[in-house]
Design an enzyme around this catalytic site. Structure first.
Site, PDB file in Angstrom:
ATOM      1  N   ASP A   1      -1.669  36.113 -22.447  1.00 43.38           N
ATOM      2  CA  ASP A   1      -1.963  37.363 -23.159  1.00 43.38           C
ATOM      3  C   ASP A   1      -1.674  37.087 -24.632  1.00 43.38           C
ATOM      4  O   ASP A   1      -0.521  36.890 -25.021  1.00 43.38           O
ATOM      5  CB  ASP A   1      -1.084  38.486 -22.598  1.00 43.38           C
ATOM      6  CG  ASP A   1      -1.359  39.840 -23.261  1.00 43.38           C
ATOM      7  OD1 ASP A   1      -1.817  39.861 -24.420  1.00 43.38           O
ATOM      8  OD2 ASP A   1      -1.078  40.867 -22.611  1.00 43.38           O
TER       9      ASP A   1
ATOM     10  N   ARG B   1     -23.022  48.214 -16.419  1.00 38.48           N
ATOM     11  CA  ARG B   1     -21.795  47.675 -15.802  1.00 38.48           C
ATOM     12  C   ARG B   1     -21.886  46.165 -15.655  1.00 38.48           C
ATOM     13  O   ARG B   1     -20.888  45.448 -15.672  1.00 38.48           O
ATOM     14  CB  ARG B   1     -21.519  48.360 -14.457  1.00 38.48           C
ATOM     15  CG  ARG B   1     -20.254  47.865 -13.771  1.00 38.48           C
ATOM     16  CD  ARG B   1     -19.633  48.883 -12.800  1.00 38.48           C
ATOM     17  NE  ARG B   1     -20.601  49.647 -12.061  1.00 38.48           N
ATOM     18  CZ  ARG B   1     -21.292  49.210 -10.998  1.00 38.48           C
ATOM     19  NH1 ARG B   1     -21.100  48.000 -10.527  1.00 38.48           N
ATOM     20  NH2 ARG B   1     -22.162  49.997 -10.401  1.00 38.48           N
TER      21      ARG B   1
ATOM     22  N   TYR C   1       4.258  42.837 -21.150  1.00 36.61           N
ATOM     23  CA  TYR C   1       3.834  44.211 -21.428  1.00 36.61           C
ATOM     24  C   TYR C   1       4.110  45.012 -20.150  1.00 36.61           C
ATOM     25  O   TYR C   1       3.874  44.516 -19.048  1.00 36.61           O
ATOM     26  CB  TYR C   1       2.346  44.197 -21.773  1.00 36.61           C
ATOM     27  CG  TYR C   1       1.804  45.548 -22.136  1.00 36.61           C
ATOM     28  CD1 TYR C   1       2.085  46.108 -23.374  1.00 36.61           C
ATOM     29  CD2 TYR C   1       1.016  46.267 -21.244  1.00 36.61           C
ATOM     30  CE1 TYR C   1       1.586  47.352 -23.710  1.00 36.61           C
ATOM     31  CE2 TYR C   1       0.521  47.508 -21.579  1.00 36.61           C
ATOM     32  CZ  TYR C   1       0.807  48.048 -22.817  1.00 36.61           C
ATOM     33  OH  TYR C   1       0.316  49.269 -23.140  1.00 36.61           O
TER      34      TYR C   1
ATOM     35  N   LYS D   1      -5.840  46.589 -30.003  1.00 38.99           N
ATOM     36  CA  LYS D   1      -4.868  46.256 -31.050  1.00 38.99           C
ATOM     37  C   LYS D   1      -5.578  45.609 -32.256  1.00 38.99           C
ATOM     38  O   LYS D   1      -6.373  46.272 -32.883  1.00 38.99           O
ATOM     39  CB  LYS D   1      -3.775  45.374 -30.462  1.00 38.99           C
ATOM     40  CG  LYS D   1      -3.251  45.863 -29.092  1.00 38.99           C
ATOM     41  CD  LYS D   1      -2.529  47.195 -29.141  1.00 38.99           C
ATOM     42  CE  LYS D   1      -2.287  47.848 -27.788  1.00 38.99           C
ATOM     43  NZ  LYS D   1      -1.566  47.052 -26.810  1.00 38.99           N
TER      44      LYS D   1
HETATM   45  C1  LIG Z   1      -1.425  47.081 -25.397  1.00 40.53           C
HETATM   46  C2  LIG Z   1      -1.186  45.831 -24.634  1.00 40.53           C
HETATM   47  C3  LIG Z   1      -1.764  45.635 -23.376  1.00 40.53           C
HETATM   48  C4  LIG Z   1      -2.596  46.686 -22.695  1.00 40.53           C
HETATM   49  O1  LIG Z   1      -3.759  46.947 -23.395  1.00 40.53           O
HETATM   50  P1  LIG Z   1      -4.529  48.358 -23.332  1.00 40.53           P
HETATM   51  O2  LIG Z   1      -5.676  48.140 -24.248  1.00 40.53           O
HETATM   52  O3  LIG Z   1      -3.544  49.387 -23.802  1.00 40.53           O
HETATM   53  O4  LIG Z   1      -4.918  48.572 -21.907  1.00 40.53           O
HETATM   54  C5  LIG Z   1      -1.541  44.422 -22.742  1.00 40.53           C
HETATM   55  N1  LIG Z   1      -0.777  43.466 -23.289  1.00 40.53           N
HETATM   56  C6  LIG Z   1      -0.189  43.638 -24.494  1.00 40.53           C
HETATM   57  C7  LIG Z   1       0.652  42.538 -25.044  1.00 40.53           C
HETATM   58  C8  LIG Z   1      -0.370  44.816 -25.208  1.00 40.53           C
HETATM   59  O5  LIG Z   1       0.223  44.987 -26.390  1.00 40.53           O
END
Ligand SMILES: *Cc1c(COP(=O)(O)O)cnc(C)c1O
Length: 402
Positions: free
Chosen positions: A191, A66, A119, A216
């Site tokens: 982000d 962790r 998001y 992603k």
């Molecule tokens: C998918 C996504 C998230 C969240 O990510 P997870 O891996 O699903 O927790 C946050 N911001 C954006 C822009 C995303 O596409």
């Protein structure tokens, strides 16, 4: 990783196609060509003194997973290099990265500013969760920097942005945000999931902290959940201290899969950028399509800004189908190659009818407020052959009533 095998004097920064394979410090001192998976929750100490040191060293990788793990460290070095930050920290999901970062940096009485669109789970954190802990939140239209400046208060601690954003792929001017924040000494977070570090580097434009859903593009194969936080060493340590408590830890196996995914990041992003732009242009001239939203198209209202701060425009193409909800529903059901699934940035093309997806959780007026029209399709373009993708779309469009 050690740079022992390569004298420092020889080191100039790698190109990113090389960095995704080797990180910033060149060859590993280990003989393995592929990094081993350190599948251990805990690590032995040789002396009580060593144990005490490990337990108090920030980001130690040989104490308890962790707190850190050698595979995490290896991936973090590559991600920091790709985003141009001093350091990086992996988490068990993108939301793990976002929630841990924000909770590490705000306290009751602070004020934060976020976009009026993010998001969905990020919006929920700002709109519903932070206020419960005494943090004030204001929202601004990401296309309006004057609105951002007007929202600043003496207790504003953070500005959060996300660009391009769901579902309209609106763009936030990253250097504009950084300049305003800099004048007021406010931390900035971006982000960068929708762009990937190869298409956009927010830190080079002045943003302090860059976040990713590594689920992603970075993983790239729609098989793992992971998140990443990229920032300077002091900020990463501060966020890590909260991370150890919140515990959104990435498993060593998934960190290793992320390392494997990263090896082809530059190849994938290059192909995806090319396919998505070609498909967006093709959709735009199709009579069955009402409108296309893609920052790489000259018709995008912020194309000039996108072209200034992005090197490529990413996988996600949004478009609206002529004929409304029912036509859109049959269009998405008629796709044979594009898979009907959420997520983005993977090797395979995915498509969703956004209004159908949210039908159970949002009312029609709520959807409109969030920018979701009933005939919206969101597609994440993959690495398939472009002619096969066009044929799939053409077939599904041809089946719609005229
Ligand atoms: C998918 C996504 C998230 C969240 O990510 P997870 O891996 O699903 O927790 C946050 N911001 C954006 C822009 C995303 O596409």
């Amino acid at each position: 990783m050690s740079s022992a095998h390569r004298p420092e004097s020889e080191h100039t920064a790698w190109h990113e196609q090389t960095t995704v394979l080797h990180g910033d410090s060149g060859l590993s001192p280990d003989p393995d060509v592929v990094a081993p998976i350190h599948y251990s929750a805990t690590f032995r100490a040789d002396t009580p003194e060593q144990f005490a040191e490990m337990a108090t060293t920030p980001r130690a990788t040989g104490f308890y997973t962790r707190y850190g793990n050698p595979v995490h460290q290896r991936v973090e070095a590559i991600l920091a290099e790709l985003e141009g930050t001093e350091s990086a920290l992996l988490t068990g999901s993108g939301m793990g990265a976002i929630s841990t970062t924000i909770l590490a940096l705000v306290s009751a009485g602070d004020h934060v500013i976020a976009q009026d669109r993010h998001y969905m789970s990020t919006s929920k954190l700002f709109a519903e969760i932070l206020p419960r802990y005494g943090v004030e939140v204001s929202f601004f239209d990401q296309t309006d920097l004057k609105a951002l400046e007007a929202a600043i208060r003496p207790n504003t601690r953070l500005i959060m942005v996300e660009t391009p954003v769901n579902p309209t792929l609106a763009i936030t001017d990253l250097s504009g945000v950084a300049q305003i924040a800099g004048k007021h000494d406010i931390l900035t977070i971006a982000d960068n999931t929708f762009a990937s570090p190869l298409n956009q580097q927010p830190h080079a434009l002045g943003i302090d902290i860059v976040l990713h859903s590594a689920t992603k593009y970075l993983g790239g194969h729609s098989d793992i959940m992971a998140g990443a936080i990229c920032a300077n060493k002091a900020l990463c340590e501060k966020i890590w201290a909260m991370h150890v408590t919140l515990g959104a830890v990435l498993s060593p196996m998934d960190a290793w899969l992320l390392l494997r995914g990263l090896r082809t990041l530059s190849l994938r992003v290059e192909r995806i950028n090319h396919n998505a732009l070609a498909l967006a242009a093709w959709l735009e001239q199709h009579p069955g399509v009402e409108a296309v939203f893609y920052p790489g198209l000259p018709s995008h209202p912020q194309h000039a800004l996108a072209a200034r701060q992005m090197r490529g425009f990413g996988a996600v193409v949004a478009f609206s189908i002529r004929g409304g909800y029912e036509a859109t529903r049959s269009f998405v059901s008629g796709l044979k190659l594009a898979t009907h699934a959420v997520s983005l940035g993977g090797v395979e093309t995915l498509a969703v009818h956004t209004a159908a997806m949210w039908a159970g959780s949002m009312t029609e007026p709520q959807m409109r407020a969030a920018g979701i029209e009933l005939n919206f399709v969101r597609m994440s373009v993959g690495v398939e052959h472009i002619e096969d993708l066009k044929a799939d779309l053409a077939h599904a469009l041809a089946a719609l009533p005229a």
